[in-house]
Scaffold this motif. Sequence first.
Motif, PDB file in Angstrom:
ATOM      1  N   MET A   1     -33.645-167.307  49.375  1.00 12.15           N
ATOM      2  CA  MET A   1     -33.537-166.507  48.155  1.00 12.15           C
ATOM      3  C   MET A   1     -32.426-165.467  48.262  1.00 12.15           C
ATOM      4  O   MET A   1     -31.778-165.140  47.259  1.00 12.15           O
ATOM      5  N   VAL A   2     -32.186-164.964  49.464  1.00 12.76           N
ATOM      6  CA  VAL A   2     -31.021-164.096  49.668  1.00 12.76           C
ATOM      7  C   VAL A   2     -29.749-164.887  49.380  1.00 12.76           C
ATOM      8  O   VAL A   2     -28.810-164.385  48.757  1.00 12.76           O
ATOM      9  N   GLY A   3     -29.725-166.149  49.840  1.00 14.84           N
ATOM     10  CA  GLY A   3     -28.561-166.985  49.593  1.00 14.84           C
ATOM     11  C   GLY A   3     -28.313-167.226  48.121  1.00 14.84           C
ATOM     12  O   GLY A   3     -27.173-167.150  47.645  1.00 14.84           O
ATOM     13  N   VAL A   4     -29.368-167.519  47.375  1.00 14.51           N
ATOM     14  CA  VAL A   4     -29.231-167.786  45.940  1.00 14.51           C
ATOM     15  C   VAL A   4     -28.805-166.525  45.193  1.00 14.51           C
ATOM     16  O   VAL A   4     -27.812-166.524  44.449  1.00 14.51           O
ATOM     17  N   PHE A   5     -29.543-165.429  45.398  1.00 17.59           N
ATOM     18  CA  PHE A   5     -29.235-164.207  44.660  1.00 17.59           C
ATOM     19  C   PHE A   5     -27.951-163.557  45.154  1.00 17.59           C
ATOM     20  O   PHE A   5     -27.198-162.981  44.364  1.00 17.59           O
TER      21      PHE A   5
ATOM     22  N   PHE B   1     -17.641-155.464  50.189  1.00 15.13           N
ATOM     23  CA  PHE B   1     -18.837-155.936  50.891  1.00 15.13           C
ATOM     24  C   PHE B   1     -18.709-155.728  52.397  1.00 15.13           C
ATOM     25  O   PHE B   1     -19.714-155.485  53.081  1.00 15.13           O
ATOM     26  N   ALA B   2     -17.482-155.809  52.941  1.00 17.98           N
ATOM     27  CA  ALA B   2     -17.280-155.536  54.363  1.00 17.98           C
ATOM     28  C   ALA B   2     -17.604-154.077  54.679  1.00 17.98           C
ATOM     29  O   ALA B   2     -18.217-153.777  55.714  1.00 17.98           O
ATOM     30  N   VAL B   3     -17.230-153.183  53.791  1.00 20.69           N
ATOM     31  CA  VAL B   3     -17.539-151.764  53.968  1.00 20.69           C
ATOM     32  C   VAL B   3     -19.048-151.543  53.907  1.00 20.69           C
ATOM     33  O   VAL B   3     -19.613-150.777  54.708  1.00 20.69           O
ATOM     34  N   VAL B   4     -19.717-152.202  52.962  1.00 16.78           N
ATOM     35  CA  VAL B   4     -21.176-152.087  52.860  1.00 16.78           C
ATOM     36  C   VAL B   4     -21.850-152.575  54.135  1.00 16.78           C
ATOM     37  O   VAL B   4     -22.755-151.925  54.673  1.00 16.78           O
ATOM     38  N   LEU B   5     -21.398-153.723  54.656  1.00 13.75           N
ATOM     39  CA  LEU B   5     -21.974-154.256  55.885  1.00 13.75           C
ATOM     40  C   LEU B   5     -21.748-153.302  57.056  1.00 13.75           C
ATOM     41  O   LEU B   5     -22.668-153.067  57.855  1.00 13.75           O
ATOM     42  N   ALA B   6     -20.561-152.738  57.156  1.00  9.15           N
ATOM     43  CA  ALA B   6     -20.277-151.782  58.226  1.00  9.15           C
ATOM     44  C   ALA B   6     -21.184-150.560  58.117  1.00  9.15           C
ATOM     45  O   ALA B   6     -21.680-150.047  59.140  1.00  9.15           O
TER      46      ALA B   6
ATOM     47  N   SER C   1     -31.162-155.867  55.205  1.00  8.62           N
ATOM     48  CA  SER C   1     -30.021-155.237  54.528  1.00  8.62           C
ATOM     49  C   SER C   1     -28.713-155.817  55.045  1.00  8.62           C
ATOM     50  O   SER C   1     -27.790-156.099  54.273  1.00  8.62           O
ATOM     51  N   ALA C   2     -28.637-156.017  56.362  1.00  5.07           N
ATOM     52  CA  ALA C   2     -27.444-156.625  56.952  1.00  5.07           C
ATOM     53  C   ALA C   2     -27.291-158.070  56.504  1.00  5.07           C
ATOM     54  O   ALA C   2     -26.184-158.522  56.177  1.00  5.07           O
ATOM     55  N   VAL C   3     -28.394-158.812  56.463  1.00  8.99           N
ATOM     56  CA  VAL C   3     -28.347-160.211  56.031  1.00  8.99           C
ATOM     57  C   VAL C   3     -27.839-160.316  54.599  1.00  8.99           C
ATOM     58  O   VAL C   3     -26.980-161.149  54.280  1.00  8.99           O
ATOM     59  N   ILE C   4     -28.353-159.483  53.713  1.00  4.57           N
ATOM     60  CA  ILE C   4     -27.917-159.498  52.311  1.00  4.57           C
ATOM     61  C   ILE C   4     -26.419-159.210  52.218  1.00  4.57           C
ATOM     62  O   ILE C   4     -25.686-159.876  51.483  1.00  4.57           O
ATOM     63  N   ALA C   5     -25.968-158.214  52.968  1.00  4.50           N
ATOM     64  CA  ALA C   5     -24.546-157.859  52.947  1.00  4.50           C
ATOM     65  C   ALA C   5     -23.683-158.992  53.489  1.00  4.50           C
ATOM     66  O   ALA C   5     -22.595-159.265  52.961  1.00  4.50           O
TER      67      ALA C   5
ATOM     68  N   TYR D   1     -22.782-165.212  62.205  1.00  6.52           N
ATOM     69  CA  TYR D   1     -23.692-165.155  61.058  1.00  6.52           C
ATOM     70  C   TYR D   1     -22.906-164.973  59.763  1.00  6.52           C
ATOM     71  O   TYR D   1     -23.201-165.605  58.745  1.00  6.52           O
ATOM     72  N   VAL D   2     -21.908-164.103  59.787  1.00  6.77           N
ATOM     73  CA  VAL D   2     -21.070-163.895  58.592  1.00  6.77           C
ATOM     74  C   VAL D   2     -20.283-165.160  58.277  1.00  6.77           C
ATOM     75  O   VAL D   2     -20.188-165.580  57.119  1.00  6.77           O
ATOM     76  N   ALA D   3     -19.721-165.808  59.304  1.00  9.51           N
ATOM     77  CA  ALA D   3     -18.841-166.957  59.079  1.00  9.51           C
ATOM     78  C   ALA D   3     -19.580-168.180  58.562  1.00  9.51           C
ATOM     79  O   ALA D   3     -18.983-169.019  57.874  1.00  9.51           O
TER      80      ALA D   3
END
Length: 272
Positions: A76-80, A103-108, A137-141, A194-196
Amino acid sequence: MRAKLALLRVPEITAYFWIIKALSTAMGESSSDFLVKSVGPVPAVLLGFAGFVAAMVLQLSRRRYVAWSYWLAVVMVGVFGTMAADVLHVGFHVEYLVSSVGFAVVLAAVFLAWRSSEKTLSIHSVDSVRREIFYWSAVIATFALGTAVGDLTAVAFHLGYPLSALLFAALIAVPAIGYRWFNLNAIFAFWFAYVATRPLGASVADWLGKPTVEGGIGVGSGPVSLVLTAAIAALVAYLSLTRRDVQVHEPSVDVQAVSDAALDPGSSGRHS
């Protein structure tokens, strides 16, 4: 001496983890495209958000790792996450480069807050609700970042979906090689990979599902989503039965019990 066992709330990192993660990223991309085309952008986003919230509430209510609820949350994280990233570009005309940087700034920021609060970013320490909230939160970012970066390379940089997929497959090899042979930090290697995996899965899904005029092979987002969902369900069912991805957590020692035993050697037999 009394020991306390804190139950971990995320899976062990195995080959199954990476396979399902890659499938879920592709499934999130294809499902998002299918819903947007089938019911319209606004209803699709509302439906995706409702599913995301329900899955996260369910997952956070678990007191330990449960395969089906964990992977439902990832899906669901993937879809949304795909919808959220696409809305920025389509609805608000934010360029892919800008959204990728954002989004990179948010993840950082999530990583900095997590590290500051918990002193570690290791998934082997996710054994409380607060740590799990940081984790998700990290996964969503990462999903939002990966979606934006995948579109950036495939569309804005005109690489197309197959070349983008090859690019991110090569990038995933970097932390694997670094960790295996060059002592790359395990936590950094994990989150890099994980990001890639997100843009890799999204690029493959777009290549399979998009019509030929858009650079795909025209299978259709609906069939692609259905096949990927079935594959994920089969693997998660297997893990639920075998529990092969359940982390083994070393019990932490009760400090008070150690102190009591040191002060009174005869008391050790009175602690369960």
